[in-house]
Scaffold this active site. Sequence first.
Site, PDB file in Angstrom:
ATOM      1  CB  CYS A 137      -9.404 -36.897 -61.548  1.00 42.25           C
ATOM      2  SG  CYS A 137      -9.556 -38.624 -62.050  1.00 42.25           S
ATOM      3  CB  CYS A 138      -9.034 -37.052 -56.274  1.00 42.84           C
ATOM      4  SG  CYS A 138      -7.431 -37.786 -56.656  1.00 42.84           S
ATOM      5  CB  CYS A 222      -5.748 -44.049 -59.818  1.00 43.78           C
ATOM      6  SG  CYS A 222      -7.316 -44.059 -58.919  1.00 43.78           S
ATOM      7  CB  CYS A 225      -2.263 -40.315 -60.247  1.00 46.85           C
ATOM      8  SG  CYS A 225      -3.382 -39.373 -61.302  1.00 46.85           S
ATOM      9  CB  CYS A 248      -6.986 -38.963 -53.103  1.00 45.02           C
ATOM     10  SG  CYS A 248      -7.769 -39.706 -51.658  1.00 45.02           S
TER      11      CYS A 248
END
Length: 259
Positions: A137-138, A222, A225, A248
């Site tokens: 995702c990062c 975010c 998280c 990240c």
Amino acid sequence: MKPELKLVPGAVHTPDILDLKPRFTEHDAVRLNNLFRGSSTQEMLESVIRDQLAGNLAIVSSFGAESAVLLHLVASVDPTVPVLFLDTGKHFPETLAYRDELAALLGLNLVVLTPDAEELAKRDETGLRWSYDPDGCCEIRKVRPLGKALAGYDASFTGRKAFQAKTRANLPRFEIDTSDAQGRLKINPLIDWDAGQIEGYFIQHDLPRHPLIAQGYPSIGCSPCTSQVAPGEDPRSGRWKGWDKTECGIHKPGEEPFL
């Protein structure tokens, strides 16, 4: 397809064509660390920015809990330095409001970066990749868009501080960005500041606070998280709680300083 790049009026556009010759070497990082050894943060910033010692510069800011300090310091020297913000699509609404507040207050040259829409559709169609693959995702929402945006800069400022986490304890002021094959410089002006200095600067300059700090979020990323942190815990212990993850991917843990 390149990530969407939204430019606030007056923002500096990053060039698409790169000089293939390395910008900086490890030797340059050592030289700069030695040159500014004993200098104040303000003195260092004035020399680096006004004398163009690091070439074409940008600030990378999350507009998190302590971001206002570095943004104020740099803007006081040159408010035209681009401020790159990654709009991942997963930020707290409070962060976006705080970003806009600081940008207006400090007269920042804000550049908002977003992930590639096609890549999101292919690799994170549900928007839930953070729940089973936070690294992936990062990578999609942060690392790739920022890497493309930074390609046109010789150096970038970060807000990392040694007291934030063990992975940042031994970082120098100047280092080579290991994610960039062309030798981009990464500058950490606040690396030797402690929590007391940060707090004192906020008070001295009457800077607004991120609204989530009062709710127990000393480190803010975010929303999916980022968790609240108990008093006395590592300020970054609320990031990716339950995962073996501390960064990240923009800043790699274990990067060794060039000293």
